[in-house]
Enzyme design. Sequence first.
Site, mmCIF file in Angstrom:
data_model
loop_
_atom_site.group_PDB
_atom_site.id
_atom_site.type_symbol
_atom_site.label_atom_id
_atom_site.label_comp_id
_atom_site.label_asym_id
_atom_site.label_seq_id
_atom_site.Cartn_x
_atom_site.Cartn_y
_atom_site.Cartn_z
ATOM 1 N N HIS A 91 0.761 -1.235 0.017
ATOM 2 C CA HIS A 91 -0.269 0.019 0.024
ATOM 3 C C HIS A 91 0.860 1.337 0.023
ATOM 4 O O HIS A 91 1.893 1.446 0.760
ATOM 5 C CB HIS A 91 -1.049 -0.216 1.077
ATOM 6 C CG HIS A 91 -0.476 -0.141 2.672
ATOM 7 N ND1 HIS A 91 -0.268 1.120 3.326
ATOM 8 C CD2 HIS A 91 -0.114 -1.103 3.254
ATOM 9 C CE1 HIS A 91 0.244 0.835 4.516
ATOM 10 N NE2 HIS A 91 0.379 -0.434 4.485
ATOM 11 N N ASP A 107 -0.392 4.369 0.575
ATOM 12 C CA ASP A 107 -1.161 5.125 1.534
ATOM 13 C C ASP A 107 -0.295 5.257 3.034
ATOM 14 O O ASP A 107 0.244 4.126 3.181
ATOM 15 C CB ASP A 107 -2.594 5.230 1.337
ATOM 16 C CG ASP A 107 -3.116 4.010 2.271
ATOM 17 O OD1 ASP A 107 -2.503 2.940 2.032
ATOM 18 O OD2 ASP A 107 -4.021 3.869 3.120
ATOM 19 N N GLU A 136 -5.304 1.321 2.346
ATOM 20 C CA GLU A 136 -4.967 0.143 3.299
ATOM 21 C C GLU A 136 -5.177 0.814 4.726
ATOM 22 O O GLU A 136 -6.025 0.136 5.596
ATOM 23 C CB GLU A 136 -3.589 -0.408 3.422
ATOM 24 C CG GLU A 136 -3.344 -1.694 3.982
ATOM 25 C CD GLU A 136 -3.217 -1.733 5.508
ATOM 26 O OE1 GLU A 136 -3.451 -2.724 6.287
ATOM 27 O OE2 GLU A 136 -2.741 -0.557 5.964
ATOM 28 N N GLU A 137 -4.752 2.097 4.910
ATOM 29 C CA GLU A 137 -4.890 2.501 6.432
ATOM 30 C C GLU A 137 -6.152 3.004 6.857
ATOM 31 O O GLU A 137 -6.537 3.457 7.966
ATOM 32 C CB GLU A 137 -3.860 3.807 6.482
ATOM 33 C CG GLU A 137 -2.457 3.376 6.216
ATOM 34 C CD GLU A 137 -1.832 2.390 7.418
ATOM 35 O OE1 GLU A 137 -2.538 1.819 8.288
ATOM 36 O OE2 GLU A 137 -0.528 2.084 7.230
ATOM 37 N N ASP A 143 4.709 -6.309 4.653
ATOM 38 C CA ASP A 143 4.212 -5.095 5.551
ATOM 39 C C ASP A 143 3.879 -5.445 6.932
ATOM 40 O O ASP A 143 2.889 -4.957 7.627
ATOM 41 C CB ASP A 143 2.785 -4.966 4.838
ATOM 42 C CG ASP A 143 2.097 -3.467 5.279
ATOM 43 O OD1 ASP A 143 2.659 -2.556 5.901
ATOM 44 O OD2 ASP A 143 0.996 -3.620 5.118
ATOM 45 N N HIS A 192 2.940 4.073 12.606
ATOM 46 C CA HIS A 192 1.686 4.981 12.954
ATOM 47 C C HIS A 192 2.139 6.020 14.196
ATOM 48 O O HIS A 192 1.073 6.675 14.767
ATOM 49 C CB HIS A 192 0.585 3.989 13.188
ATOM 50 C CG HIS A 192 0.023 3.188 12.506
ATOM 51 N ND1 HIS A 192 -1.368 2.504 12.434
ATOM 52 C CD2 HIS A 192 0.364 2.807 11.114
ATOM 53 C CE1 HIS A 192 -1.298 1.782 11.658
ATOM 54 N NE2 HIS A 192 -0.303 1.887 10.858
HETATM 55 N N1 BES Z 1 1.305 -2.863 8.129
HETATM 56 C C1 BES Z 1 0.580 -2.952 9.011
HETATM 57 C C2 BES Z 1 -0.127 -3.932 9.706
HETATM 58 C C3 BES Z 1 1.116 -4.553 10.528
HETATM 59 C C4 BES Z 1 2.144 -3.805 11.241
HETATM 60 C C5 BES Z 1 1.006 -6.023 10.646
HETATM 61 C C6 BES Z 1 2.885 -4.380 11.966
HETATM 62 C C7 BES Z 1 1.898 -6.544 11.304
HETATM 63 C C8 BES Z 1 2.957 -5.916 11.999
HETATM 64 C C9 BES Z 1 -0.822 -2.078 8.498
HETATM 65 O O1 BES Z 1 -0.628 -0.902 7.357
HETATM 66 C C10 BES Z 1 -1.891 -1.388 9.522
HETATM 67 O O2 BES Z 1 -1.413 -0.596 10.024
HETATM 68 N N2 BES Z 1 -3.253 -2.068 9.516
HETATM 69 C C11 BES Z 1 -4.117 -1.467 10.414
HETATM 70 C C12 BES Z 1 -5.400 -1.931 10.262
HETATM 71 C C13 BES Z 1 -6.141 -1.055 9.065
HETATM 72 C C14 BES Z 1 -7.367 -1.597 8.992
HETATM 73 C C15 BES Z 1 -6.155 0.391 9.495
HETATM 74 C C16 BES Z 1 -3.869 -1.771 11.933
HETATM 75 O O3 BES Z 1 -3.057 -2.787 12.235
HETATM 76 O O4 BES Z 1 -4.066 -1.043 12.612
HETATM 77 MN MN MN Z 2 0.791 -1.477 6.531
HETATM 78 MN MN MN Z 3 -0.329 0.949 9.047
#
Ligand code: BES
Ligand code: MN
Ligand code: MN
Length: 458
Positions: A86, A88, A152-153, A179, A426
């Site tokens: 992703h 974004d 994705e975010e 990711d 984040h």
């Molecule tokens: N890359 C992350 C997910 C992640 C981070 C998986 C570290 C394993 C280890 C992804 O971009 C993310 O932040 N996903 C969000 C969910 C989304 C629906 C906003 C999350 O996990 O909060």
């Molecule tokens: Mn991610």
């Molecule tokens: Mn993320």
Amino acid sequence: MQNIKQYIADNKQRFLDELFELLKFPSVSADPKYKADVLSTAAYVAAKLTEAGAEHVEVCATAGYPIVFGEKIIDPALPTVLVYGHYDVQPPDPLELWETPPFEPVIRDGKIFARGACDDKGQFYMHVKAFELMIETGTLPCNIKFMIEGEEEVGSNNLGIFVGAEKERLKADVVLISDTAMISLEHPSLETGLRGLTYLEVEVTGPDRDLHSGVYGGAVANPATILAKMIASLHDDQNRITIPGFYDDVDDLSAAERDALNQAPYDEDAYKADLGVNALWGEEGYTTIERTGTRPTLEVNGIWSGYIGEGAKTVLPSKANAKISMRLVPHQQSGKIFELFKTHFEKIAPPYVKVKITPHHGGEPVVTPTDSIAFRAAEKAVEEAFGKKPIPTRGGGSIPIVSLFEQELGIKTVLMGFGLDSDNLHSPNEKFDVANFYKGIETIPLFHKYYAALMKAN
Ligand code: BES
Ligand code: MN
Ligand code: MN
């Protein structure tokens, strides 16, 4: 391996320069004020895919931000790897806590600092450069498709629709995603699962307008106090979640599975020191590794009420709000968990307040196979590039689209992440080790090589 290392050595600086260009785009999907920047990012990604040698590159419009697709089909009889990532990023706030501006990438102590450095621009871009490397050195051993999305975010809602509608175009044998995180360069690891997510917002309303806290305080319930009490009651003394039925579908791991996961190196003192906490917290009876990878959780992601500006204002607020999310594990279902939360939260609301609960996005948990050809290829690739066999771990984060790939396309995923949990995803000062970036570019062609070879031998 030699030509991989040579190609990387010859193009090192350019790879980094191009990533820096990508990191300069403030592609924040959550905030409409960045719309033009998000769209320019998609165009940049498409241009880079084309330059690297991809065909049929298209910036596919959706009801939201576009999906960048590209492919190189060298022989329809060969297996196909679908690379997902992703472009974004999360909002950069709070800006004042960044040591250098989030969209002006810099290298300090061997780390690239920028929003998206690790999540996920730095990681998906490794695939673009690894692809270029395979094209330029004539070593691409299988077909490859790229699908890089821009939402994705914010929950990947439009990607879900795209995946359902474009089954033929996305046809592949395996999905490959970078990711996620690994333990460290010294302890390479592969995540074999992701948690699901139920995200919602609650609003607690007391009086129908803000009141003078001297005139009315003591006679009318303060919704901020009530919301705080309601939220506090969601965990019991063992830090278990009190929502009835919440744990009903949770897949408990066997003693052997728990043992295996707890073999991963973990230094509690270093963990605490890194986070600046004196003690850890969590569900009784589970280790930190289990709490973050195999157990469901509930977190308040935001909470607000009353006056939060400069100085003081004696007000008894009308409303109090919170954003709450729950991380889910197999076989919990995000829709069912939302309903359980809603029923419970409405039930515990005292008569002094009204409660409104609004769902946000969600996603289902996944466990990825460790006995597949693709996983074995990833293990071999990591072992060759890092000189050590990777340790299987469970990731605590969520990538909702992974379960949809399985459901809609019938394709399993390999999570080959090169970030670190401590990369400040984040969070302010997000970073990605330059060494991990290059190691990723080195590992990816090995994955394709072993995947194609093992599929052929099968
Ligand atoms: N890359 C992350 C997910 C992640 C981070 C998986 C570290 C394993 C280890 C992804 O971009 C993310 O932040 N996903 C969000 C969910 C989304 C629906 C906003 C999350 O996990 O909060
Ligand atoms: Mn991610
Ligand atoms: Mn993320």
